[in-house]
Design a protein around this motif. Structure first.
Motif, PDB file in Angstrom:
ATOM      1  N   THR A  67       0.831  -1.192   0.000  1.00  0.00           N
ATOM      2  CA  THR A  67       0.000   0.000   0.000  1.00  0.00           C
ATOM      3  C   THR A  67       0.870   1.248   0.000  1.00  0.00           C
ATOM      4  O   THR A  67       2.099   1.151  -0.138  1.00  0.00           O
ATOM      5  CB  THR A  67      -0.970  -0.006   1.206  1.00  0.00           C
ATOM      6  OG1 THR A  67      -1.895   1.066   1.081  1.00  0.00           O
ATOM      7  CG2 THR A  67      -0.233   0.090   2.531  1.00  0.00           C
ATOM      8  N   ASP A  92      -3.177  -2.189  -2.532  1.00  0.00           N
ATOM      9  CA  ASP A  92      -4.211  -1.293  -2.019  1.00  0.00           C
ATOM     10  C   ASP A  92      -3.722   0.150  -2.027  1.00  0.00           C
ATOM     11  O   ASP A  92      -2.751   0.490  -1.349  1.00  0.00           O
ATOM     12  CB  ASP A  92      -4.561  -1.712  -0.588  1.00  0.00           C
ATOM     13  CG  ASP A  92      -5.711  -0.917   0.014  1.00  0.00           C
ATOM     14  OD1 ASP A  92      -6.119   0.102  -0.575  1.00  0.00           O
ATOM     15  OD2 ASP A  92      -6.207  -1.305   1.085  1.00  0.00           O
ATOM     16  N   GLY A  93      -4.366   1.005  -2.829  1.00  0.00           N
ATOM     17  CA  GLY A  93      -4.130   2.433  -2.705  1.00  0.00           C
ATOM     18  C   GLY A  93      -3.040   3.010  -3.583  1.00  0.00           C
ATOM     19  O   GLY A  93      -2.546   4.105  -3.309  1.00  0.00           O
ATOM     20  N   THR A 119      -7.033  -3.347  -5.293  1.00  0.00           N
ATOM     21  CA  THR A 119      -8.175  -2.588  -4.793  1.00  0.00           C
ATOM     22  C   THR A 119      -7.780  -1.148  -4.501  1.00  0.00           C
ATOM     23  O   THR A 119      -6.608  -0.839  -4.280  1.00  0.00           O
ATOM     24  CB  THR A 119      -8.751  -3.252  -3.521  1.00  0.00           C
ATOM     25  OG1 THR A 119      -9.960  -2.586  -3.137  1.00  0.00           O
ATOM     26  CG2 THR A 119      -7.776  -3.210  -2.359  1.00  0.00           C
ATOM     27  N   ASN A 120      -8.766  -0.248  -4.541  1.00  0.00           N
ATOM     28  CA  ASN A 120      -8.553   1.134  -4.089  1.00  0.00           C
ATOM     29  C   ASN A 120      -7.421   1.818  -4.860  1.00  0.00           C
ATOM     30  O   ASN A 120      -6.727   2.677  -4.332  1.00  0.00           O
ATOM     31  CB  ASN A 120      -8.236   1.105  -2.586  1.00  0.00           C
ATOM     32  CG  ASN A 120      -8.533   2.412  -1.886  1.00  0.00           C
ATOM     33  OD1 ASN A 120      -9.476   3.116  -2.232  1.00  0.00           O
ATOM     34  ND2 ASN A 120      -7.715   2.741  -0.904  1.00  0.00           N
ATOM     35  N   THR A 121      -7.250   1.403  -6.113  1.00  0.00           N
ATOM     36  CA  THR A 121      -6.088   1.802  -6.907  1.00  0.00           C
ATOM     37  C   THR A 121      -6.542   2.514  -8.177  1.00  0.00           C
ATOM     38  O   THR A 121      -7.639   2.259  -8.672  1.00  0.00           O
ATOM     39  CB  THR A 121      -5.237   0.551  -7.225  1.00  0.00           C
ATOM     40  OG1 THR A 121      -4.581   0.145  -6.013  1.00  0.00           O
ATOM     41  CG2 THR A 121      -4.212   0.785  -8.306  1.00  0.00           C
ATOM     42  N   HIS A 149     -13.006  -1.674  -6.750  1.00  0.00           N
ATOM     43  CA  HIS A 149     -12.956  -0.301  -6.231  1.00  0.00           C
ATOM     44  C   HIS A 149     -11.744   0.460  -6.781  1.00  0.00           C
ATOM     45  O   HIS A 149     -11.085   1.208  -6.058  1.00  0.00           O
ATOM     46  CB  HIS A 149     -12.952  -0.312  -4.698  1.00  0.00           C
ATOM     47  CG  HIS A 149     -14.227  -0.855  -4.122  1.00  0.00           C
ATOM     48  ND1 HIS A 149     -14.380  -2.211  -3.834  1.00  0.00           N
ATOM     49  CD2 HIS A 149     -15.416  -0.255  -3.821  1.00  0.00           C
ATOM     50  CE1 HIS A 149     -15.608  -2.406  -3.362  1.00  0.00           C
ATOM     51  NE2 HIS A 149     -16.254  -1.245  -3.355  1.00  0.00           N
ATOM     52  N   CYS A 150     -11.490   0.249  -8.061  1.00  0.00           N
ATOM     53  CA  CYS A 150     -10.408   0.962  -8.729  1.00  0.00           C
ATOM     54  C   CYS A 150     -10.961   2.024  -9.671  1.00  0.00           C
ATOM     55  O   CYS A 150     -12.156   2.056  -9.962  1.00  0.00           O
ATOM     56  CB  CYS A 150      -9.513  -0.023  -9.496  1.00  0.00           C
ATOM     57  SG  CYS A 150      -8.577  -1.137  -8.417  1.00  0.00           S
ATOM     58  N   LYS A 421     -20.386   2.107  -2.711  1.00  0.00           N
ATOM     59  CA  LYS A 421     -19.188   2.813  -3.149  1.00  0.00           C
ATOM     60  C   LYS A 421     -18.615   2.164  -4.403  1.00  0.00           C
ATOM     61  O   LYS A 421     -18.371   0.957  -4.436  1.00  0.00           O
ATOM     62  CB  LYS A 421     -18.132   2.812  -2.039  1.00  0.00           C
ATOM     63  CG  LYS A 421     -16.814   3.473  -2.416  1.00  0.00           C
ATOM     64  CD  LYS A 421     -16.970   4.938  -2.772  1.00  0.00           C
ATOM     65  CE  LYS A 421     -15.643   5.575  -3.149  1.00  0.00           C
ATOM     66  NZ  LYS A 421     -15.799   6.925  -3.706  1.00  0.00           N
ATOM     67  N   PRO A 424     -12.205   4.085  -5.870  1.00  0.00           N
ATOM     68  CA  PRO A 424     -11.404   4.128  -4.645  1.00  0.00           C
ATOM     69  C   PRO A 424     -12.062   4.906  -3.516  1.00  0.00           C
ATOM     70  O   PRO A 424     -12.831   5.839  -3.747  1.00  0.00           O
ATOM     71  CB  PRO A 424     -10.107   4.828  -5.092  1.00  0.00           C
ATOM     72  CG  PRO A 424     -10.067   4.679  -6.578  1.00  0.00           C
ATOM     73  CD  PRO A 424     -11.509   4.689  -7.022  1.00  0.00           C
ATOM     74  N   ALA A 425     -11.699   4.554  -2.289  1.00  0.00           N
ATOM     75  CA  ALA A 425     -12.262   5.230  -1.122  1.00  0.00           C
ATOM     76  C   ALA A 425     -11.788   6.674  -1.059  1.00  0.00           C
ATOM     77  O   ALA A 425     -12.451   7.532  -0.468  1.00  0.00           O
ATOM     78  CB  ALA A 425     -11.844   4.488   0.145  1.00  0.00           C
ATOM     79  N   TRP A 426     -10.627   6.964  -1.683  1.00  0.00           N
ATOM     80  CA  TRP A 426     -10.021   8.291  -1.531  1.00  0.00           C
ATOM     81  C   TRP A 426     -10.452   9.291  -2.596  1.00  0.00           C
ATOM     82  O   TRP A 426      -9.939  10.418  -2.627  1.00  0.00           O
ATOM     83  CB  TRP A 426      -8.492   8.177  -1.488  1.00  0.00           C
ATOM     84  CG  TRP A 426      -7.881   7.283  -2.531  1.00  0.00           C
ATOM     85  CD1 TRP A 426      -7.576   5.963  -2.382  1.00  0.00           C
ATOM     86  CD2 TRP A 426      -7.507   7.637  -3.868  1.00  0.00           C
ATOM     87  NE1 TRP A 426      -7.018   5.465  -3.544  1.00  0.00           N
ATOM     88  CE2 TRP A 426      -6.959   6.467  -4.473  1.00  0.00           C
ATOM     89  CE3 TRP A 426      -7.572   8.811  -4.606  1.00  0.00           C
ATOM     90  CZ2 TRP A 426      -6.480   6.451  -5.773  1.00  0.00           C
ATOM     91  CZ3 TRP A 426      -7.097   8.805  -5.914  1.00  0.00           C
ATOM     92  CH2 TRP A 426      -6.560   7.634  -6.485  1.00  0.00           C
TER      93      TRP A 426
END
Length: 434
Positions: A67, A92-93, A119-121, A149-150, A421, A424-426
């Motif tokens: 991450t 992740d991220g 994920t989250n990427t 979640h990308c 969602k 990504p979360a961000w």
């Protein structure tokens, strides 16, 4: 219960022994001997021209994680890439932008990779100066891997955005809750957003699931999703103003359902194109699409005699049911693409319990030799419109709701992006934004 207790005990054991590493370069990452439960953190700062190789053998209870110190802030730029190789690995991220790949695909899960996850990427505007340069942004080999979640947006050069590569064994990948942002028209073949397989591997089973993704103005070429393998599930995705289609291009026994296509009368917006055998297309929602022929809301193609793997194979045993088509320029095209060479009509095709609302002719017979089995269908059409047997004329009294979706009695599309969602979360990419 015993297995769950073992996993919990194992996770506690690895958590005690796990190590967190903060690194500053790809060289440092490659030097690590990672164990289950370990975590590698890319320190905030300059990550330019870094060829990351993330390898190891985690476990279900204790995966190994790669991450960043600040997801969405720490960026990989220049010619940076990532190779993932091993089991139970989690990326992740990460955020690739302001650069391009020189040789390799940007993120690759190798053939030796299984039960791993990206994920989250994000990969955004990571484009070669030469638009003819072909590399993929994300390549999935191996088996039982997941991309979720990308955020992938802005690919303007040659090559599919995300590819599932096949082998002799099914891969069972899952691609879900991703945001695929604008992809401008490429002008040539090879601008798909997702491709599952290749023509030469198209008769192999994949068992890939593509679900709950947003495709926002993915216009790279006629196929936003190009299905080129067998036994895949493509469900509950949103295609928003895409001048492209979900195409069952090669392979058999695939299922497309619960997808939502919103065209908003943008030029060349399309729906689902059917080729091959035993395809199931049901419970999809099509609204204000302007595509015709191969890009109609539902397009059933003619096939080639004695086809090779790269050909358009004859449609056989397709079941098209419980779809809703509202105010599309061409609702159903039968025999699309027919020409002097491609003339085999669809066989044993069932079209039942669908609803078509249009002020145009609801069925376009490109090939009048096709025999379709119509039953239980509803058409809300102007008086005097010619309909095949198996359609009943019925006024539905539709109107748009606050979300801009036509309300059809008994039909309620799942607007998953409003309560789940995606991306990504961000970050929160905006639907419809360029």
């Amino acid at each position: 219960m015993k297995r769950i207790l073992l996993l919990i005990c194992s996770a506690i054991s690895f958590a005690v022994n796990a190590t967190e590493y903060k690194i500053h370069s790809a060289v440092e990452l490659q030097a690590l001997k990672l164990a289950p439960g370990d975590k590698v953190v890319l320190a905030d700062g300059q990550w330019k021209d870094q060829r990351l190789v993330f390898s190891g053998k985690g476990t279900e209870a204790a995966p190994i994680v790669l991450t960043t110190e600040k997801p969405g802030v720490t960026k990989l730029t220049g010619t940076s890439t990532l190779l993932v190789e091993g089991t139970w690995l989690v990326v992740d991220g990460l955020y690739f932008t302001d650069g391009h790949s020189e040789k390799e695909d940007v993120i690759v899960l190798s053939a030796k990779t299984s039960y791993s996850r990206v994920t989250n990427t994000a990969i955004v505007n990571y484009n070669a100066p030469d638009i003819k340069k072909d590399y993929k942004w994300l390549s999935l080999y191996g088996h039982h891997n997941r991309v979720d979640h990308c955020w992938l947006e802005g690919k303007s050069h040659q090559g599919t955005t995300l590819v599932v590569w096949l082998s002799d064994q099914p891969n069972y990948h899952r691609i879900d809750h991703n945001y695929f942002g604008q992809r401008p028209e490429l002008g040539v073949n090879g601008g798909e957003t997702i491709r599952i397989g290749t023509s030469t591997w198209s008769m192999h089973d994949s068992y890939t699931i593509v679900e709950n993704n947003i495709f926002n103005r993915c216009d790279g070429e006629i196929e936003a999703i190009s299905n080129k393998s067998c036994r895949n599930i493509l469900r509950n995705n949103l295609f928003y103003e895409c001048s492209a289609t979900l195409t069952l291009r090669h392979g058999n026994n695939n299922e497309a359902y619960g997808n939502i296509f919103i065209g908003n009368n943008k030029p060349n917006t399309g729906g689902i194109r059917i080729i091959g055998e035993n395809q199931q297309v049901h419970d999809n929602f099509f609204q204000e699409l302007t595509g015709t022929g191969l890009s109609a809301a539902i397009s059933i193609m003619d096939g080639l005699p004695n086809p090779i793997l790269t050909s358009h194979w004859q449609v056989k045993n397709a079941v098209i049911s419980k779809n809703t088509i509202v105010h599309c320029k061409e609702s159903l095209s039968i025999g699309a693409g027919k020409n002097a060479d491609r003339y085999l009509p669809a066989l044993n095709t069932v079209f039942n319990n669908n609803t078509i609302i249009t002020d145009r002719q609801p069925v376009n017979w490109v090939d009048e030799s096709v025999v379709m089995q119509f039953s239980g269908n509803i058409a809300d059409v102007p008086a005097g419109t010619k309909l095949p047997e198996g359609f009943a004329v019925k006024a539905t009294g539709t109107a748009k709701d606050k979300d801009g979706i036509w309300q059809v009695p008994g039909v309620k599309p799942d607007l998953f992006w409003k309560n789940t969602k995606v991306g990504p979360a961000w970050t929160s990419p905006v639907l419809g934004a360029r």
